[in-house]
Design an enzyme around this catalytic site. Structure first.
Site, short mmCIF file in Angstrom:
data_model
loop_
_atom_site.label_atom_id
_atom_site.label_comp_id
_atom_site.label_asym_id
_atom_site.label_seq_id
_atom_site.Cartn_x
_atom_site.Cartn_y
_atom_site.Cartn_z
N ASP A 97 -1.49 1.98 0.98
CA ASP A 97 -2.17 1.44 -0.48
C ASP A 97 -1.19 1.97 -1.34
OD1 ASP A 97 -4.05 0.38 1.34
OD2 ASP A 97 -5.60 1.03 0.01
N LYS A 159 -4.84 -5.46 -4.45
CA LYS A 159 -6.12 -4.34 -4.44
C LYS A 159 -6.43 -4.36 -5.88
CE LYS A 159 -7.49 0.29 -3.02
NZ LYS A 159 -7.17 1.55 -2.25
N LYS A 188 -8.33 -6.93 -1.64
CA LYS A 188 -8.91 -5.74 -1.40
C LYS A 188 -9.62 -5.35 -2.48
CE LYS A 188 -8.97 -0.85 -0.07
NZ LYS A 188 -8.40 0.27 0.81
#
Length: 229
Positions: A97, A159, A188
């Site tokens: 991430d 995300k 996400k």
């Protein structure tokens, strides 16, 4: 993309069980891994320094290791982020991430934003890359443009948040991100998701991954105490 959830326990496979604050100890990470195995969470999301420990604790299980890059500000050189991602994968990370460079977005340097993401994507190879937009700092137009770049590059997920800034995931932003990236890129939701109702709202809006430290509360139909990730 509509996902039907019949009971809270079904959310477990959506959850990156997260421990990213600076004071986390080895025992905290061991506990995180034990919880992830017991509740069948998708992954543990940890700082890269704990990857070797998590790899040992998760051996023989299906739980993946997710780590963060350029965290939490995203302002590192692209070469630094790429090196960090490569080293994390070599240590055992399954997913990365990365934090987008918000300052470059605000400067309207979109080619540089694309180059930053591409550098990390190349370093990840076949591993899943999620790009953290830090949506609380962006306009709706900036969220859309960033998502379009991510979609064009073929990242695994976009995300919402680090959980270290002034806001986290919102249903509105999740819906916008899903609309922009379509069905072939994951979304996400992270930051402030601490109960079943909120998690289910994010999934209904288009999220297919949840980043949370409150995973056990979420799948148990409870509300976790405190604030944050």
């Amino acid at each position: 993309m509509t996902i039907k959830i019949n009971n809270p326990q079904e959310i477990a496979q959506f959850i990156d069980h997260t421990a990213l604050t600076a004071e986390k100890t080895e025992q905290d990470i061991i506990k995180l891994c034990e919880e992830a195995k017991a509740h069948h969470f998708w992954s543990v999301c940890i700082n890269s320094g704990f990857i070797p420990l998590a790899k040992k604790e998760l051996a023989g299980s299906d739980v993946k290791i997710c780590t963060v890059v350029g965290f939490p500000l995203g302002a590192n050189l692209p070469s630094v982020k790429a090196f960090e991602a490569k080293a994390a994968i070599e240590a055992g990370a399954d997913e990365v991430d990365m934090v987008i460079n918000v300052g470059l977005i605000k400067s309207h340097q979109w080619d540089a934003v694309r180059d930053d993401i591409h550098a990390v994507l190349e370093a990840c190879g076949r591993k899943t890359l999620k790009v953290i937009l830090e949506t609380c700092l962006l306009t709706k137009e900036e969220i859309v443009h960033a998502c379009e770049i991510c979609k064009g590059l073929g990242v695994g997920f976009v995300k919402t948040s680090t959980g270290f800034n002034k806001g986290g995931a919102t249903v509105e932003d999740i819906a916008l991100m899903r609309k922009t990236v379509g069905e072939n890129v994951g979304v996400k939701a992270s930051g402030g998701i601490r109960d079943t109702q909120t998690a289910m709202a994010m999934i209904e809006a288009g999220a297919n991954r949840i980043g949370a430290s409150a995973g056990i509360a979420i799948i148990s139909g409870k509300i976790a105490e405190g604030n944050g990730y």
